[in-house]
Design a protein around this motif. Structure first.
Motif, PDB file in Angstrom:
ATOM      1  N   GLY A  95       0.809  -1.211   0.000  1.00 48.00           N
ATOM      2  CA  GLY A  95       0.000   0.000   0.000  1.00 48.00           C
ATOM      3  C   GLY A  95       0.838   1.255   0.000  1.00 48.00           C
ATOM      4  O   GLY A  95       0.542   2.226  -0.713  1.00 48.00           O
ATOM      5  N   ALA A  96       1.914   1.260   0.787  1.00 45.84           N
ATOM      6  CA  ALA A  96       2.786   2.435   0.847  1.00 45.84           C
ATOM      7  C   ALA A  96       3.515   2.647  -0.472  1.00 45.84           C
ATOM      8  O   ALA A  96       3.662   3.786  -0.940  1.00 45.84           O
ATOM      9  CB  ALA A  96       3.796   2.271   1.986  1.00 45.84           C
ATOM     10  N   VAL A  97       3.977   1.569  -1.088  1.00 45.82           N
ATOM     11  CA  VAL A  97       4.697   1.677  -2.363  1.00 45.82           C
ATOM     12  C   VAL A  97       3.807   2.282  -3.439  1.00 45.82           C
ATOM     13  O   VAL A  97       4.198   3.227  -4.147  1.00 45.82           O
ATOM     14  CB  VAL A  97       5.209   0.289  -2.797  1.00 45.82           C
ATOM     15  CG1 VAL A  97       5.798   0.348  -4.202  1.00 45.82           C
ATOM     16  CG2 VAL A  97       6.250  -0.230  -1.818  1.00 45.82           C
ATOM     17  N   GLU A 114      -2.439  10.712   2.153  1.00 43.50           N
ATOM     18  CA  GLU A 114      -2.379  10.379   3.578  1.00 43.50           C
ATOM     19  C   GLU A 114      -3.612   9.585   4.007  1.00 43.50           C
ATOM     20  O   GLU A 114      -3.517   8.688   4.846  1.00 43.50           O
ATOM     21  CB  GLU A 114      -2.238  11.662   4.386  1.00 43.50           C
ATOM     22  CG  GLU A 114      -0.861  12.294   4.222  1.00 43.50           C
ATOM     23  CD  GLU A 114      -0.770  13.725   4.729  1.00 43.50           C
ATOM     24  OE1 GLU A 114       0.328  14.299   4.682  1.00 43.50           O
ATOM     25  OE2 GLU A 114      -1.820  14.262   5.156  1.00 43.50           O
ATOM     26  N   ARG A 115      -4.776   9.896   3.427  1.00 39.81           N
ATOM     27  CA  ARG A 115      -5.962   9.078   3.697  1.00 39.81           C
ATOM     28  C   ARG A 115      -5.763   7.656   3.183  1.00 39.81           C
ATOM     29  O   ARG A 115      -6.091   6.687   3.862  1.00 39.81           O
ATOM     30  CB  ARG A 115      -7.183   9.688   2.997  1.00 39.81           C
ATOM     31  CG  ARG A 115      -7.743  10.933   3.631  1.00 39.81           C
ATOM     32  CD  ARG A 115      -8.993  11.363   2.895  1.00 39.81           C
ATOM     33  NE  ARG A 115      -9.405  12.702   3.291  1.00 39.81           N
ATOM     34  CZ  ARG A 115      -9.899  13.598   2.464  1.00 39.81           C
ATOM     35  NH1 ARG A 115     -10.053  13.308   1.183  1.00 39.81           N
ATOM     36  NH2 ARG A 115     -10.267  14.790   2.902  1.00 39.81           N
ATOM     37  N   LEU A 116      -5.225   7.549   1.974  1.00 45.81           N
ATOM     38  CA  LEU A 116      -5.039   6.236   1.361  1.00 45.81           C
ATOM     39  C   LEU A 116      -4.008   5.416   2.120  1.00 45.81           C
ATOM     40  O   LEU A 116      -4.183   4.209   2.338  1.00 45.81           O
ATOM     41  CB  LEU A 116      -4.619   6.409  -0.096  1.00 45.81           C
ATOM     42  CG  LEU A 116      -4.498   5.164  -0.962  1.00 45.81           C
ATOM     43  CD1 LEU A 116      -5.815   4.404  -1.015  1.00 45.81           C
ATOM     44  CD2 LEU A 116      -4.050   5.540  -2.374  1.00 45.81           C
ATOM     45  N   LEU A 117      -2.943   6.064   2.560  1.00 42.66           N
ATOM     46  CA  LEU A 117      -1.891   5.375   3.306  1.00 42.66           C
ATOM     47  C   LEU A 117      -2.420   4.818   4.624  1.00 42.66           C
ATOM     48  O   LEU A 117      -1.929   3.808   5.126  1.00 42.66           O
ATOM     49  CB  LEU A 117      -0.747   6.353   3.572  1.00 42.66           C
ATOM     50  CG  LEU A 117       0.586   5.779   4.061  1.00 42.66           C
ATOM     51  CD1 LEU A 117       1.224   4.924   2.984  1.00 42.66           C
ATOM     52  CD2 LEU A 117       1.517   6.916   4.468  1.00 42.66           C
ATOM     53  N   ALA A 298       9.186   1.699   9.611  1.00 39.47           N
ATOM     54  CA  ALA A 298      10.399   2.144   8.937  1.00 39.47           C
ATOM     55  C   ALA A 298      10.303   1.903   7.428  1.00 39.47           C
ATOM     56  O   ALA A 298      10.757   2.735   6.629  1.00 39.47           O
ATOM     57  CB  ALA A 298      11.619   1.416   9.511  1.00 39.47           C
ATOM     58  N   GLN A 299       9.720   0.777   7.038  1.00 40.14           N
ATOM     59  CA  GLN A 299       9.541   0.510   5.612  1.00 40.14           C
ATOM     60  C   GLN A 299       8.657   1.565   4.958  1.00 40.14           C
ATOM     61  O   GLN A 299       8.980   2.106   3.897  1.00 40.14           O
ATOM     62  CB  GLN A 299       8.926  -0.874   5.421  1.00 40.14           C
ATOM     63  CG  GLN A 299       9.806  -2.027   5.868  1.00 40.14           C
ATOM     64  CD  GLN A 299       9.095  -3.367   5.788  1.00 40.14           C
ATOM     65  OE1 GLN A 299       8.333  -3.611   4.860  1.00 40.14           O
ATOM     66  NE2 GLN A 299       9.325  -4.230   6.759  1.00 40.14           N
ATOM     67  N   PHE A 303       9.563   4.374   1.990  1.00 41.77           N
ATOM     68  CA  PHE A 303       8.937   4.436   0.674  1.00 41.77           C
ATOM     69  C   PHE A 303       8.256   5.773   0.406  1.00 41.77           C
ATOM     70  O   PHE A 303       8.120   6.174  -0.748  1.00 41.77           O
ATOM     71  CB  PHE A 303       7.929   3.296   0.520  1.00 41.77           C
ATOM     72  CG  PHE A 303       8.575   1.955   0.348  1.00 41.77           C
ATOM     73  CD1 PHE A 303       9.430   1.700  -0.709  1.00 41.77           C
ATOM     74  CD2 PHE A 303       8.342   0.928   1.260  1.00 41.77           C
ATOM     75  CE1 PHE A 303      10.032   0.465  -0.866  1.00 41.77           C
ATOM     76  CE2 PHE A 303       8.935  -0.311   1.119  1.00 41.77           C
ATOM     77  CZ  PHE A 303       9.792  -0.544   0.047  1.00 41.77           C
ATOM     78  N   ILE A 304       7.806   6.485   1.454  1.00 36.43           N
ATOM     79  CA  ILE A 304       7.153   7.775   1.225  1.00 36.43           C
ATOM     80  C   ILE A 304       8.122   8.938   1.401  1.00 36.43           C
ATOM     81  O   ILE A 304       7.717  10.101   1.306  1.00 36.43           O
ATOM     82  CB  ILE A 304       5.940   7.971   2.171  1.00 36.43           C
ATOM     83  CG1 ILE A 304       6.388   8.086   3.630  1.00 36.43           C
ATOM     84  CG2 ILE A 304       4.939   6.848   1.991  1.00 36.43           C
ATOM     85  CD1 ILE A 304       5.262   8.465   4.582  1.00 36.43           C
ATOM     86  N   SER A 305       9.400   8.632   1.641  1.00 39.45           N
ATOM     87  CA  SER A 305      10.373   9.692   1.909  1.00 39.45           C
ATOM     88  C   SER A 305      10.585  10.602   0.701  1.00 39.45           C
ATOM     89  O   SER A 305      10.985  11.763   0.868  1.00 39.45           O
ATOM     90  CB  SER A 305      11.705   9.085   2.349  1.00 39.45           C
ATOM     91  OG  SER A 305      12.231   8.243   1.332  1.00 39.45           O
ATOM     92  N   GLU A 306      10.335  10.106  -0.499  1.00 40.09           N
ATOM     93  CA  GLU A 306      10.520  10.910  -1.703  1.00 40.09           C
ATOM     94  C   GLU A 306       9.269  11.699  -2.071  1.00 40.09           C
ATOM     95  O   GLU A 306       9.215  12.321  -3.132  1.00 40.09           O
ATOM     96  CB  GLU A 306      10.940  10.014  -2.863  1.00 40.09           C
ATOM     97  CG  GLU A 306      12.278   9.317  -2.646  1.00 40.09           C
ATOM     98  CD  GLU A 306      12.665   8.442  -3.825  1.00 40.09           C
ATOM     99  OE1 GLU A 306      11.889   8.421  -4.809  1.00 40.09           O
ATOM    100  OE2 GLU A 306      13.731   7.818  -3.769  1.00 40.09           O
TER     101      GLU A 306
END
Length: 382
Positions: A95-97, A114-117, A298-299, A303-306
Protein backbone atom coordinates in the motif's frame (compact mmCIF):
# COMPACT_ATOMS: atom_id res chain seq x y z
CA UNK A 1 16.06 13.01 16.56
CA UNK A 2 18.97 15.36 17.21
CA UNK A 3 22.42 14.72 15.75
CA UNK A 4 23.91 13.87 19.14
CA UNK A 5 21.14 11.37 19.93
CA UNK A 6 21.46 9.79 16.48
CA UNK A 7 25.24 9.39 16.78
CA UNK A 8 24.85 7.94 20.29
CA UNK A 9 22.19 5.44 19.18
CA UNK A 10 24.19 4.32 16.14
CA UNK A 11 27.37 4.06 18.20
CA UNK A 12 25.58 1.93 20.78
CA UNK A 13 24.19 -0.28 18.04
CA UNK A 14 27.64 -0.69 16.45
CA UNK A 15 29.14 -1.55 19.84
CA UNK A 16 26.45 -4.17 20.40
CA UNK A 17 27.17 -5.74 17.02
CA UNK A 18 30.87 -6.03 17.82
CA UNK A 19 30.24 -7.48 21.30
CA UNK A 20 27.56 -9.98 20.24
CA UNK A 21 28.47 -11.07 16.67
CA UNK A 22 26.74 -14.47 16.98
CA UNK A 23 23.50 -12.86 18.12
CA UNK A 24 23.66 -10.46 15.17
CA UNK A 25 24.24 -13.26 12.68
CA UNK A 26 21.50 -15.51 14.04
CA UNK A 27 18.91 -12.72 14.35
CA UNK A 28 19.62 -11.38 10.87
CA UNK A 29 19.33 -14.92 9.54
CA UNK A 30 15.98 -15.41 11.28
CA UNK A 31 14.70 -12.17 9.75
CA UNK A 32 15.80 -13.25 6.29
CA UNK A 33 14.21 -16.70 6.73
CA UNK A 34 10.90 -15.04 7.56
CA UNK A 35 11.32 -12.83 4.49
CA UNK A 36 12.12 -15.82 2.28
CA UNK A 37 9.25 -18.00 3.52
CA UNK A 38 6.41 -15.46 3.79
CA UNK A 39 7.25 -12.03 2.42
CA UNK A 40 9.01 -12.83 -0.85
CA UNK A 41 6.32 -15.17 -2.29
CA UNK A 42 3.57 -12.81 -1.11
CA UNK A 43 5.12 -9.62 -2.48
CA UNK A 44 7.30 -10.25 -5.52
CA UNK A 45 4.66 -11.62 -7.94
CA UNK A 46 2.20 -8.92 -6.95
CA UNK A 47 4.82 -6.17 -7.19
CA UNK A 48 5.50 -7.24 -10.77
CA UNK A 49 1.77 -7.54 -11.49
CA UNK A 50 1.08 -4.08 -10.08
CA UNK A 51 3.82 -2.55 -12.22
CA UNK A 52 2.41 -4.21 -15.34
CA UNK A 53 -1.17 -3.19 -14.55
CA UNK A 54 -0.14 0.42 -13.92
CA UNK A 55 1.82 0.58 -17.16
CA UNK A 56 -1.20 -0.91 -19.00
CA UNK A 57 -3.44 1.92 -17.76
CA UNK A 58 -5.53 -0.34 -15.53
CA UNK A 59 -5.38 2.25 -12.76
CA UNK A 60 -7.01 4.82 -15.05
CA UNK A 61 -9.61 2.22 -16.08
CA UNK A 62 -10.57 1.58 -12.45
CA UNK A 63 -10.36 5.29 -11.74
CA UNK A 64 -13.28 6.06 -14.01
CA UNK A 65 -15.38 3.05 -13.03
CA UNK A 66 -15.01 3.36 -9.26
CA UNK A 67 -14.96 7.14 -8.85
CA UNK A 68 -18.65 7.18 -7.87
CA UNK A 69 -17.97 4.58 -5.13
CA UNK A 70 -14.63 5.73 -3.70
CA UNK A 71 -15.55 9.43 -3.49
CA UNK A 72 -18.62 9.22 -1.25
CA UNK A 73 -17.27 6.40 0.96
CA UNK A 74 -13.59 7.32 1.44
CA UNK A 75 -13.27 10.75 -0.21
CA UNK A 76 -10.67 9.29 -2.57
CA UNK A 77 -10.43 9.14 -6.37
CA UNK A 78 -11.39 5.94 -8.13
CA UNK A 79 -7.73 5.23 -8.89
CA UNK A 80 -7.20 4.60 -5.17
CA UNK A 81 -9.27 1.39 -5.49
CA UNK A 82 -6.30 -0.26 -7.20
CA UNK A 83 -4.07 0.50 -4.21
CA UNK A 84 -6.73 -0.83 -1.83
CA UNK A 85 -7.01 -4.09 -3.77
CA UNK A 86 -3.26 -4.66 -4.01
CA UNK A 87 -2.66 -3.61 -0.41
CA UNK A 88 -5.23 -6.07 0.92
CA UNK A 89 -3.86 -8.81 -1.31
CA UNK A 90 -0.13 -8.59 -0.70
CA UNK A 91 0.23 -7.02 2.73
CA UNK A 92 2.99 -4.71 3.94
CA UNK A 93 4.34 -2.54 2.37
CA UNK A 94 2.47 -2.73 -0.96
CA UNK A 95 0.00 0.00 0.00
CA UNK A 96 2.79 2.44 0.85
CA UNK A 97 4.70 1.68 -2.36
CA UNK A 98 1.69 2.24 -4.63
CA UNK A 99 0.45 5.27 -2.70
CA UNK A 100 3.87 6.88 -3.11
CA UNK A 101 3.79 6.04 -6.83
CA UNK A 102 0.41 7.71 -7.32
CA UNK A 103 1.49 10.76 -5.34
CA UNK A 104 4.73 11.19 -7.28
CA UNK A 105 2.76 10.88 -10.53
CA UNK A 106 0.37 13.60 -9.36
CA UNK A 107 -2.65 11.28 -9.52
CA UNK A 108 -3.69 12.06 -5.92
CA UNK A 109 -3.31 15.08 -3.65
CA UNK A 110 -1.25 15.15 -0.48
CA UNK A 111 -4.30 14.78 1.78
CA UNK A 112 -5.72 11.98 -0.40
CA UNK A 113 -2.38 10.20 -0.22
CA UNK A 114 -2.38 10.38 3.58
CA UNK A 115 -5.96 9.08 3.70
CA UNK A 116 -5.04 6.24 1.36
CA UNK A 117 -1.89 5.37 3.31
CA UNK A 118 -3.96 5.08 6.48
CA UNK A 119 -5.90 1.98 5.42
CA UNK A 120 -3.99 0.17 2.68
CA UNK A 121 -1.31 -1.47 4.83
CA UNK A 122 -2.21 -4.80 6.43
CA UNK A 123 -0.58 -8.16 7.11
CA UNK A 124 -0.92 -10.37 4.07
CA UNK A 125 -3.72 -12.97 4.10
CA UNK A 126 -1.05 -15.66 3.80
CA UNK A 127 0.63 -14.44 6.98
CA UNK A 128 -2.59 -14.27 9.01
CA UNK A 129 -4.16 -17.50 7.73
CA UNK A 130 -1.02 -19.54 7.11
CA UNK A 131 1.80 -18.36 9.36
CA UNK A 132 -0.17 -17.28 12.44
CA UNK A 133 -3.43 -19.26 12.53
CA UNK A 134 -2.27 -22.54 10.95
CA UNK A 135 1.44 -22.46 11.77
CA UNK A 136 1.85 -20.75 15.15
CA UNK A 137 -1.58 -21.43 16.69
CA UNK A 138 -2.33 -24.72 14.94
CA UNK A 139 -5.96 -23.56 14.58
CA UNK A 140 -6.72 -22.59 10.96
CA UNK A 141 -10.30 -21.60 11.83
CA UNK A 142 -8.98 -18.73 13.94
CA UNK A 143 -7.45 -17.27 10.79
CA UNK A 144 -10.95 -16.21 9.71
CA UNK A 145 -11.49 -14.39 13.01
CA UNK A 146 -8.09 -12.69 12.92
CA UNK A 147 -8.28 -11.65 9.27
CA UNK A 148 -11.89 -10.47 9.60
CA UNK A 149 -10.96 -8.36 12.63
CA UNK A 150 -7.98 -6.83 10.86
CA UNK A 151 -9.75 -6.09 7.57
CA UNK A 152 -12.96 -4.76 9.12
CA UNK A 153 -10.96 -2.56 11.50
CA UNK A 154 -8.99 -1.33 8.51
CA UNK A 155 -12.13 -0.40 6.58
CA UNK A 156 -13.48 1.44 9.63
CA UNK A 157 -10.22 3.39 9.85
CA UNK A 158 -10.51 4.23 6.15
CA UNK A 159 -14.05 5.47 6.68
CA UNK A 160 -12.98 7.55 9.70
CA UNK A 161 -10.15 9.10 7.70
CA UNK A 162 -12.62 10.44 5.14
CA UNK A 163 -13.06 13.23 7.72
CA UNK A 164 -9.31 13.85 7.89
CA UNK A 165 -8.53 17.41 6.74
CA UNK A 166 -11.70 17.87 4.71
CA UNK A 167 -11.11 20.60 2.14
CA UNK A 168 -13.47 22.43 -0.17
CA UNK A 169 -12.05 21.76 -3.59
CA UNK A 170 -13.66 21.72 -7.03
CA UNK A 171 -16.86 19.71 -7.13
CA UNK A 172 -16.35 16.23 -8.53
CA UNK A 173 -18.29 15.04 -11.52
CA UNK A 174 -21.35 13.01 -10.60
CA UNK A 175 -21.53 11.11 -13.87
CA UNK A 176 -22.19 7.43 -13.59
CA UNK A 177 -19.33 5.14 -14.65
CA UNK A 178 -19.05 4.19 -18.28
CA UNK A 179 -17.06 1.26 -19.67
CA UNK A 180 -16.49 3.19 -22.88
CA UNK A 181 -15.07 6.21 -21.04
CA UNK A 182 -12.95 3.95 -18.80
CA UNK A 183 -11.61 2.08 -21.82
CA UNK A 184 -10.75 5.36 -23.51
CA UNK A 185 -8.84 6.54 -20.44
CA UNK A 186 -6.89 3.29 -20.37
CA UNK A 187 -6.00 3.54 -24.06
CA UNK A 188 -4.82 7.12 -23.61
CA UNK A 189 -2.59 6.06 -20.72
CA UNK A 190 -1.12 3.26 -22.86
CA UNK A 191 -0.51 5.71 -25.71
CA UNK A 192 1.45 8.05 -23.40
CA UNK A 193 3.59 5.11 -22.23
CA UNK A 194 4.93 3.98 -25.60
CA UNK A 195 7.48 1.47 -24.29
CA UNK A 196 7.64 -2.01 -25.80
CA UNK A 197 6.21 -4.82 -23.69
CA UNK A 198 9.66 -6.40 -23.25
CA UNK A 199 11.00 -3.16 -21.81
CA UNK A 200 7.95 -2.76 -19.55
CA UNK A 201 8.34 -6.31 -18.22
CA UNK A 202 12.09 -6.04 -17.60
CA UNK A 203 11.71 -2.69 -15.81
CA UNK A 204 8.81 -4.04 -13.75
CA UNK A 205 10.91 -7.02 -12.61
CA UNK A 206 13.93 -4.82 -11.88
CA UNK A 207 11.88 -2.34 -9.84
CA UNK A 208 10.04 -5.11 -7.98
CA UNK A 209 13.23 -6.95 -7.03
CA UNK A 210 14.79 -3.71 -5.77
CA UNK A 211 11.72 -2.99 -3.64
CA UNK A 212 11.43 -6.48 -2.18
CA UNK A 213 15.16 -6.51 -1.36
CA UNK A 214 14.66 -3.25 0.54
CA UNK A 215 12.00 -5.02 2.59
CA UNK A 216 14.47 -7.83 3.32
CA UNK A 217 17.03 -5.31 4.55
CA UNK A 218 14.50 -3.67 6.87
CA UNK A 219 13.45 -7.03 8.31
CA UNK A 220 17.03 -8.20 8.93
CA UNK A 221 18.08 -4.88 10.47
CA UNK A 222 15.14 -4.67 12.86
CA UNK A 223 15.56 -8.33 13.83
CA UNK A 224 19.10 -7.46 14.92
CA UNK A 225 17.93 -4.39 16.87
CA UNK A 226 15.23 -6.36 18.66
CA UNK A 227 17.65 -9.19 19.53
CA UNK A 228 20.11 -6.71 21.02
CA UNK A 229 17.33 -5.06 23.02
CA UNK A 230 16.48 -8.47 24.44
CA UNK A 231 20.15 -9.29 25.12
CA UNK A 232 20.52 -5.99 26.99
CA UNK A 233 17.26 -6.80 28.86
CA UNK A 234 15.65 -3.57 27.65
CA UNK A 235 12.42 -5.39 26.75
CA UNK A 236 12.42 -7.12 30.15
CA UNK A 237 12.95 -3.78 31.88
CA UNK A 238 10.04 -2.18 29.99
CA UNK A 239 7.80 -5.16 30.77
CA UNK A 240 8.73 -5.11 34.46
CA UNK A 241 8.22 -1.36 34.70
CA UNK A 242 4.81 -1.66 33.03
CA UNK A 243 3.87 -4.50 35.37
CA UNK A 244 4.34 -2.13 38.32
CA UNK A 245 1.52 0.04 36.96
CA UNK A 246 -0.57 -2.79 35.44
CA UNK A 247 -0.24 -5.67 37.89
CA UNK A 248 -3.07 -7.64 36.28
CA UNK A 249 -0.97 -8.36 33.19
CA UNK A 250 1.88 -10.89 33.69
CA UNK A 251 5.42 -9.90 32.70
CA UNK A 252 5.74 -12.56 29.89
CA UNK A 253 2.65 -11.12 28.16
CA UNK A 254 4.06 -7.60 28.46
CA UNK A 255 7.35 -8.86 26.99
CA UNK A 256 5.47 -10.32 24.01
CA UNK A 257 3.62 -7.02 23.65
CA UNK A 258 6.81 -4.92 23.58
CA UNK A 259 8.46 -7.36 21.16
CA UNK A 260 5.43 -6.96 18.91
CA UNK A 261 5.64 -3.19 19.09
CA UNK A 262 9.06 -3.47 17.47
CA UNK A 263 8.58 -6.47 15.15
CA UNK A 264 5.17 -7.97 14.48
CA UNK A 265 6.20 -11.53 13.65
CA UNK A 266 8.37 -12.01 16.75
CA UNK A 267 5.61 -10.46 18.85
CA UNK A 268 3.11 -12.96 17.47
CA UNK A 269 5.46 -15.85 18.25
CA UNK A 270 6.02 -14.57 21.78
CA UNK A 271 2.27 -14.18 22.29
CA UNK A 272 1.62 -17.83 21.47
CA UNK A 273 4.29 -18.90 23.97
CA UNK A 274 3.40 -16.48 26.79
CA UNK A 275 -0.41 -16.46 26.76
CA UNK A 276 -2.46 -19.51 27.76
CA UNK A 277 -6.06 -18.34 27.29
CA UNK A 278 -7.15 -18.50 23.67
CA UNK A 279 -9.26 -15.34 23.77
CA UNK A 280 -6.30 -13.42 25.22
CA UNK A 281 -4.06 -14.82 22.50
CA UNK A 282 -6.44 -13.68 19.78
CA UNK A 283 -6.82 -10.25 21.38
CA UNK A 284 -3.07 -9.60 21.56
CA UNK A 285 -2.46 -11.03 18.09
CA UNK A 286 -5.12 -8.76 16.59
CA UNK A 287 -3.65 -5.76 18.41
CA UNK A 288 -0.09 -6.45 17.24
CA UNK A 289 -1.06 -7.20 13.63
CA UNK A 290 -3.22 -4.09 13.50
CA UNK A 291 -0.33 -2.03 14.87
CA UNK A 292 2.17 -3.78 12.53
CA UNK A 293 5.42 -2.91 14.35
CA UNK A 294 8.22 -0.35 14.04
CA UNK A 295 9.87 -2.49 11.37
CA UNK A 296 6.90 -1.88 9.06
CA UNK A 297 6.81 1.77 10.14
CA UNK A 298 10.40 2.14 8.94
CA UNK A 299 9.54 0.51 5.61
CA UNK A 300 6.60 2.85 5.06
CA UNK A 301 8.67 5.89 6.06
CA UNK A 302 11.34 4.84 3.59
CA UNK A 303 8.94 4.44 0.67
CA UNK A 304 7.15 7.77 1.23
CA UNK A 305 10.37 9.69 1.91
CA UNK A 306 10.52 10.91 -1.70
CA UNK A 307 7.02 12.42 -1.46
CA UNK A 308 5.43 15.16 0.65
CA UNK A 309 3.20 12.66 2.51
CA UNK A 310 3.33 13.07 6.28
CA UNK A 311 4.08 10.08 8.48
CA UNK A 312 2.12 10.98 11.62
CA UNK A 313 -1.37 10.23 10.18
CA UNK A 314 -0.13 6.73 9.38
CA UNK A 315 0.91 6.22 13.02
CA UNK A 316 -2.52 7.40 14.21
CA UNK A 317 -4.22 5.02 11.77
CA UNK A 318 -2.15 2.04 12.92
CA UNK A 319 -2.96 2.79 16.56
CA UNK A 320 -6.67 3.03 15.80
CA UNK A 321 -6.63 -0.16 13.76
CA UNK A 322 -4.87 -2.13 16.49
CA UNK A 323 -7.38 -1.05 19.15
CA UNK A 324 -10.43 -1.61 16.92
CA UNK A 325 -9.14 -5.00 15.74
CA UNK A 326 -8.66 -6.10 19.36
CA UNK A 327 -12.27 -5.24 20.19
CA UNK A 328 -13.67 -6.85 17.05
CA UNK A 329 -11.74 -10.07 17.65
CA UNK A 330 -13.39 -10.47 21.05
CA UNK A 331 -16.82 -9.76 19.56
CA UNK A 332 -16.29 -12.37 16.83
CA UNK A 333 -15.08 -14.95 19.37
CA UNK A 334 -18.41 -14.72 21.21
CA UNK A 335 -20.17 -16.04 18.10
CA UNK A 336 -17.72 -18.91 17.45
CA UNK A 337 -17.69 -22.12 19.47
CA UNK A 338 -13.97 -22.43 20.19
CA UNK A 339 -12.81 -23.49 23.67
CA UNK A 340 -10.78 -20.81 25.48
CA UNK A 341 -7.80 -23.06 26.09
CA UNK A 342 -4.66 -24.10 24.27
CA UNK A 343 -6.04 -27.52 23.28
CA UNK A 344 -5.57 -27.87 19.54
CA UNK A 345 -8.67 -28.18 17.40
CA UNK A 346 -8.65 -30.95 14.84
CA UNK A 347 -8.98 -29.84 11.21
CA UNK A 348 -8.28 -31.62 7.95
CA UNK A 349 -4.61 -31.30 7.08
CA UNK A 350 -5.55 -30.06 3.61
CA UNK A 351 -6.76 -26.78 5.14
CA UNK A 352 -3.28 -26.10 6.52
CA UNK A 353 -1.70 -26.94 3.17
CA UNK A 354 -4.13 -24.79 1.20
CA UNK A 355 -3.76 -21.55 3.12
CA UNK A 356 -0.14 -20.95 2.30
CA UNK A 357 1.13 -17.54 1.39
CA UNK A 358 0.68 -17.61 -2.37
CA UNK A 359 -2.72 -19.27 -2.48
CA UNK A 360 -4.23 -17.04 0.19
CA UNK A 361 -2.96 -13.91 -1.55
CA UNK A 362 -4.23 -15.10 -4.93
CA UNK A 363 -7.69 -15.92 -3.56
CA UNK A 364 -7.83 -12.53 -1.86
CA UNK A 365 -6.81 -10.75 -5.06
CA UNK A 366 -9.42 -12.53 -7.18
CA UNK A 367 -12.10 -11.91 -4.55
CA UNK A 368 -11.38 -8.18 -4.36
CA UNK A 369 -11.26 -7.81 -8.14
CA UNK A 370 -14.59 -9.62 -8.44
CA UNK A 371 -16.13 -7.38 -5.78
CA UNK A 372 -14.86 -4.26 -7.52
CA UNK A 373 -16.38 -5.27 -10.83
CA UNK A 374 -19.67 -6.15 -9.14
CA UNK A 375 -19.69 -2.62 -7.75
CA UNK A 376 -19.03 -1.32 -11.26
CA UNK A 377 -21.96 -3.29 -12.69
CA UNK A 378 -24.29 -2.11 -9.92
CA UNK A 379 -23.36 1.52 -10.63
CA UNK A 380 -23.98 1.23 -14.37
CA UNK A 381 -26.95 3.22 -15.72
CA UNK A 382 -29.93 1.04 -16.56
Amino acid sequence: MSTVARVFALGLLALGMFIYPQEVISSAGEGLVLWWRFVLPALLPFFILSELLMSAGFVHFLGVLLESFMRPVFRLPGKAAFVVAMGYTSGFPMGAVLTARLRKAGEITRVEGERLLAFTNNPSPGFMLGAVASGMLGKPALGIILSSSIYLANLLVGFLFRYYRVTTGPRQSSRLPSFRRAWQEMKEAQFKDNRAFGQILSEAIKQSITTVLMVAGFMAFFSVILRLLNVWHVITFLATLSHVFIEAIPIPILQAFFNGLFEMTLGCQGTIQAVTELNHQVALLALLMGWSGLSVFAQVAGFISETDLRFFPFVVARTLQGIIALGLSQVFLTFVEIPTSTIAIQFPSTSVVFWNTWQASSVMFMGIMTLLFILVLVRQPR
